[in-house]
Design a protein around this motif. Structure first.
Motif, PDB file in Angstrom:
ATOM      1  N   PHE A 101       0.843  -1.192   0.000  1.00  0.00           N
ATOM      2  CA  PHE A 101       0.000   0.000   0.000  1.00  0.00           C
ATOM      3  C   PHE A 101       0.884   1.250   0.000  1.00  0.00           C
ATOM      4  CE2 PHE A 101      -3.976  -2.045   2.192  1.00  0.00           C
ATOM      5  CZ  PHE A 101      -4.254  -2.709   1.003  1.00  0.00           C
ATOM      6  N   SER A 139       1.622   2.667  -5.847  1.00  0.00           N
ATOM      7  CA  SER A 139       0.661   1.669  -6.340  1.00  0.00           C
ATOM      8  C   SER A 139      -0.774   2.187  -6.300  1.00  0.00           C
ATOM      9  CB  SER A 139       0.773   0.385  -5.514  1.00  0.00           C
ATOM     10  OG  SER A 139       0.433   0.631  -4.161  1.00  0.00           O
ATOM     11  N   PHE A 140      -0.938   3.436  -5.934  1.00  0.00           N
ATOM     12  CA  PHE A 140      -2.288   4.002  -5.842  1.00  0.00           C
ATOM     13  C   PHE A 140      -2.601   4.769  -7.126  1.00  0.00           C
ATOM     14  CE2 PHE A 140      -5.587   6.942  -4.423  1.00  0.00           C
ATOM     15  CZ  PHE A 140      -6.386   6.103  -3.660  1.00  0.00           C
ATOM     16  N   VAL A 141      -3.701   4.432  -7.760  1.00  0.00           N
ATOM     17  CA  VAL A 141      -4.045   5.086  -9.020  1.00  0.00           C
ATOM     18  C   VAL A 141      -4.889   6.328  -8.741  1.00  0.00           C
ATOM     19  CG1 VAL A 141      -5.296   4.826 -11.202  1.00  0.00           C
ATOM     20  CG2 VAL A 141      -3.977   2.904 -10.264  1.00  0.00           C
TER      21      VAL A 141
HETATM   22  N1  LIG Z   1      -6.989   4.190  -6.355  1.00  0.00           N
HETATM   23  C1  LIG Z   1      -6.534   2.962  -6.119  1.00  0.00           C
HETATM   24  N2  LIG Z   1      -5.441   2.500  -6.745  1.00  0.00           N
HETATM   25  C2  LIG Z   1      -4.987   1.249  -6.536  1.00  0.00           C
HETATM   26  N3  LIG Z   1      -5.557   0.371  -5.697  1.00  0.00           N
HETATM   27  C3  LIG Z   1      -6.654   0.770  -5.042  1.00  0.00           C
HETATM   28  C4  LIG Z   1      -7.190   2.082  -5.200  1.00  0.00           C
HETATM   29  N4  LIG Z   1      -8.282   2.186  -4.422  1.00  0.00           N
HETATM   30  C5  LIG Z   1      -8.409   1.022  -3.784  1.00  0.00           C
HETATM   31  N5  LIG Z   1      -7.447   0.162  -4.160  1.00  0.00           N
HETATM   32  C6  LIG Z   1      -7.271  -1.222  -3.713  1.00  0.00           C
HETATM   33  O1  LIG Z   1      -8.555  -1.733  -3.369  1.00  0.00           O
HETATM   34  C7  LIG Z   1      -8.463  -2.580  -2.241  1.00  0.00           C
HETATM   35  C8  LIG Z   1      -9.399  -2.079  -1.173  1.00  0.00           C
HETATM   36  O2  LIG Z   1      -8.895  -0.849  -0.688  1.00  0.00           O
HETATM   37  P1  LIG Z   1      -8.885  -0.470   0.857  1.00  0.00           P
HETATM   38  O3  LIG Z   1      -8.712  -1.687   1.685  1.00  0.00           O
HETATM   39  O4  LIG Z   1      -7.934   0.643   1.035  1.00  0.00           O
HETATM   40  O5  LIG Z   1     -10.383   0.037   0.995  1.00  0.00           O
HETATM   41  P2  LIG Z   1     -11.097   0.754   2.212  1.00  0.00           P
HETATM   42  O6  LIG Z   1     -11.684   1.991   1.639  1.00  0.00           O
HETATM   43  O7  LIG Z   1     -10.194   0.887   3.357  1.00  0.00           O
HETATM   44  O8  LIG Z   1     -12.268  -0.268   2.538  1.00  0.00           O
HETATM   45  P3  LIG Z   1     -12.925  -0.693   3.947  1.00  0.00           P
HETATM   46  O9  LIG Z   1     -13.882   0.410   4.281  1.00  0.00           O
HETATM   47  O10 LIG Z   1     -13.627  -1.954   3.600  1.00  0.00           O
HETATM   48  O11 LIG Z   1     -11.836  -0.853   4.942  1.00  0.00           O
HETATM   49  C9  LIG Z   1      -7.016  -2.587  -1.818  1.00  0.00           C
HETATM   50  O12 LIG Z   1      -6.386  -3.730  -2.317  1.00  0.00           O
HETATM   51  C10 LIG Z   1      -6.430  -1.343  -2.474  1.00  0.00           C
HETATM   52  O13 LIG Z   1      -5.084  -1.513  -2.823  1.00  0.00           O
END
Ligand SMILES: Nc1ncnc2c1ncn2[C@@H]1O[C@H](COP(=O)(O)OP(=O)(O)OP(=O)(O)O)[C@@H](O)[C@H]1O
Length: 481
Positions: free
Chosen positions: A150, A154-156
Motif C-alpha cells: 500500500f 501503487s495508488f491510481v
Molecule cells: N486508487 C486505487 N489505486 C490502486 N488500488 C486501489 C485504489 N483504491 C483502492 N485500491 C485497492 O482496493 C483494495 C481495497 O482498498 P482499501 O482496503 O484501502 O479500501 P477501504 O476503503 O479501506 O475499505 P474498507 O472500508 O472496507 O476498509 C485494496 O487492495 C487497495 O489496494
C-alpha cells in the motif's frame, strides 16, 4: 475589472501548469463579487493549498497585468477568512520525527499479529511490548503492521480520490503539520486503508525509526479493555502517546463504546498537542456517525476531512491495468474496459474480478480476452445485474430524499423533486445496462435527451456542490454494497 484580470490570470496559469494541478487547485476557485480581489475556494484544504503554493504566482501574474494590490483567498461559505498577500508563507516546515523508542528486548514476545500493544497477563511487572514501529519491512525484530504494497506509487489517481491523495501526500511530507488529524471517509473498498498506510509507509521510508502504528479501531478497543482489566492503563496511555503517527482504521466502530471514546479522546488530544500525526478512516462523514460523542465529531473536523468516492470508468480501467501489471497478468485494454464497465461498486470487487479471471486463465492455460472474461465472470455479472434495477434505484432514491416514487415518474418540476429525479436517472445510467431511451421510459416516459441532460447536470453538480457529491456517493454505496 477584476473579472477580466482573473480571466487572463487563470488562462496563463492553465498554460503553465500540468492539467491535474490546474484542475485540482485552480479551476475550483471563483472570483468573489466583493470589492476586494478575493478568490473563493470550495474548502479549507484548497484554500490553504492555494495560499501555500500558488498565491505568489497568481500575484505576480496579476502584477504583470497591472494589478498591484493584495488579493485574498477565502472559503466559499465564508469560514476561515484569512487574507493573504504576495509574500504569503511557505509550505509548512518539515517536522523532524522522533527516534527515541525501541522495543524492549526483555518484553514478552507476542504471537498476535494484529495488536501493537501486548499486555501480558502476569502480575509483576506489567509490561507493554511495543511491537510498533515502522521498521524496514522484514528487517530486525520489530514488526510492521503496514502492508508494504500500500504505497503512493501503487495508488491510481482519479477524480474520485484526487483530493484525498493530494492531502495524504502532503501529510506524508509534513507529519504532524498543519493538517492534523487527517480524516478520510468513503464507502467500502475505495482505498481508504491503502491511502492511510501509504502515508505510514512513506513516513517509515523517510525515517525507519519512526513510530508509526496502524490498527483497526476494534483492536484499540480490545487493547484498552485488556489494559483496564489488568490495571495497565498508564502503560497503555504512555504507549499511544509516544507515537509519531497513529493510524486508526474504520473508526465507526467506536460508536456507542463510551469508555473507549473517552480514552481515545484524551489520547487524540495528547497526540495533537504534541504535533504527532493522527490519521483516521471511517465509512462516513464524522457528523453522520451515530453514537459518537459530539466533542469527538467536532474534533475530527479540526484537521482535514477528505472523501474518497467510487472511481469513474477511466479510473477503474487504470486501476485494473495497474493491478494486472503488478501481478504480471496479461490483460488487454478491451478486457479491462469490459470488467470496469460491469464491476462498478468498489475497487476491492474489481480486484476480486481480476483475480478470478487470472486464476481461470492460469488454470486453463488460456489467454485473456473479452469473451474469456465474460465466461469467467458469468455468475458474478448475473448476480449483479439482478441486484441493481431501475426500480431499485427509484425506491432507494425516493427513500433517501423522502419523496414518493410516483414523484419520480411525475411531471413535477420543483427542485425538491426534479433534483432527486435527475440523480436517480444518472444512477440508472451508471449502474444498469439500460439505454437512455429505456431509462427515460422508466421515469414517466421521458425523452432520452432529458436523461442525457440529467446525467450531465448531475456530473457537473457533483463536481461543484459537496452536498450533491455526498448524496450521490451515499446512494451509490447503498445500491452497490
Ligand atoms: N486508487 C486505487 N489505486 C490502486 N488500488 C486501489 C485504489 N483504491 C483502492 N485500491 C485497492 O482496493 C483494495 C481495497 O482498498 P482499501 O482496503 O484501502 O479500501 P477501504 O476503503 O479501506 O475499505 P474498507 O472500508 O472496507 O476498509 C485494496 O487492495 C487497495 O489496494
Amino acid at each position: 475589472m477584476h473579472e477580466s484580470l482573473w480571466q487572463q490570470c487563470i488562462e496563463q496559469l492553465q498554460n503553465e501548469l500540468p492539467s491535474h494541478q490546474f484542475n485540482t487547485w485552480l479551476r475550483p476557485l471563483i472570483l468573489s463579487e466583493s470589492g476586494v480581489f478575493t478568490l473563493l475556494a470550495p474548502n479549507r484544504f484548497i484554500a490553504n493549498w492555494v495560499r501555500d503554493k500558488y498565491v505568489q504566482r497568481i500575484q505576480t501574474i496579476l502584477e504583470e497585468l497591472g494589478y498591484n494590490d493584495a488579493i485574498e483567498i477565502e472559503i466559499a461559505n465564508g469560514q476561515g477568512k484569512k487574507p493573504v498577500v504576495a509574500s504569503s508563507r511557505q509550505a509548512g516546515a518539515k517536522k523532524p520525527i522522533q527516534m527515541d523508542l525501541k522495543p524492549s528486548a526483555s518484553a514478552p514476545v507476542s504471537t498476535s499479529s494484529a495488536s501493537p500493544v501486548v499486555i501480558e497477563d502476569r502480575k509483576q511487572p506489567k509490561e507493554i511490548e511495543v511491537q510498533t514501529t515502522g521498521a524496514k519491512r522484514g528487517k530486525g525484530k520489530v514488526q510492521s503492521y503496514l502492508n508494504p504494497s500500500f504505497t503512493f506509487k501503487s495508488f491510481v489517481e482519479g477524480k474520485s480520490n484526487q483530493l484525498a491523495l493530494a492531502a495524504s501526500q502532503q501529510i506524508a511530507e509534513n507529519v504532524g503539520g498543519a493538517y492534523n488529524p487527517l480524516f478520510i471517509y468513503g464507502g467500502v473498498g475505495l482505498g481508504k486503508t491503502h491511502l492511510m498506510q501509504a502515508i505510514g509507509n512513506h513516513i517509515i521510508d523517510q525515517n525507519p525509526a519512526a513510530k508509526v502504528v496502524y490498527l483497526h479501531s476494534e483492536r484499540f478497543v480490545a487493547d484498552m479493555v485488556k489494559a483496564l482489566q489488568l490495571n495497565a492503563m498508564p502503560e497503555f496511555k504512555k504507549f499511544y502517546r509516544s507515537l509519531d503517527a497513529l493510524l486508526i482504521d474504520d473508526i465507526q466502530f467506536f460508536a456507542k463504546k463510551d469508555r473507549s471514546q473517552e480514552e481515545f479522546f484524551h489520547t487524540f488530544n495528547a497526540l495533537l498537542e504534541g504535533n504527532q500525526q493522527v490519521i483516521l478512516t471511517c465509512d462516513r462523514f464524522p457528523k453522520e456517525i451515530e453514537g459518537l460523542e459530539d466533542r469527538l465529531k467536532s474534533r475530527f473536523g479540526w484537521g482535514l476531512t477528505v472523501a474518497v468516492e467510487p472511481p469513474d470508468l477511466e479510473t477503474r480501467v487504470a486501476i485494473l491495468m495497474k493491478k494486472a501489471e503488478e501481478q504480471k497478468v496479461k490483460l488487454p485494454g478491451e478486457a479491462a474496459f469490459f470488467i470496469a464497465q460491469r464491476i462498478r461498486s468498489n475497487v476491492r470487487e474489481l480486484e476480486g474480478a481480476l483475480k478470478r479471471v487470472s486464476a481461470n486463465a492460469r488454470f486453463t492455460g488460456s489467454a485473456i480476452n473479452t469473451a474469456f472474461v465474460k465466461e469467467a465472470l458469468k455468475d458474478l455479472l448475473a448476480l449483479q445485474d439482478k441486484q441493481v434495477s431501475i426500480e431499485n434505484i427509484q425506491r432507494t432514491v425516493a427513500e433517501y430524499y423522502k419523496i414518493k416514487i410516483s414523484d419520480l415518474h411525475s411531471k413535477r418540476r420543483s427542485r425538491s423533486i426534479a433534483r432527486p429525479r435527475q440523480v436517480a436517472m444518472a444512477l440508472s445510467k451508471e449502474l444498469t445496462q439500460h439505454s437512455l431511451p429505456e431509462i427515460g421510459e422508466a421515469f414517466g416516459g421521458r425523452d432520452h435527451t432529458t436523461v442525457l441532460h440529467a446525467c450531465r447536470k448531475v456530473k457537473e453538480l457533483r463536481e461543484t456542490i459537496q452536498d450533491i457529491r455526498e448524496d450521490y456517493s451515499n446512494l451509490h454505496r447503498t445500491l452497490t454494497t
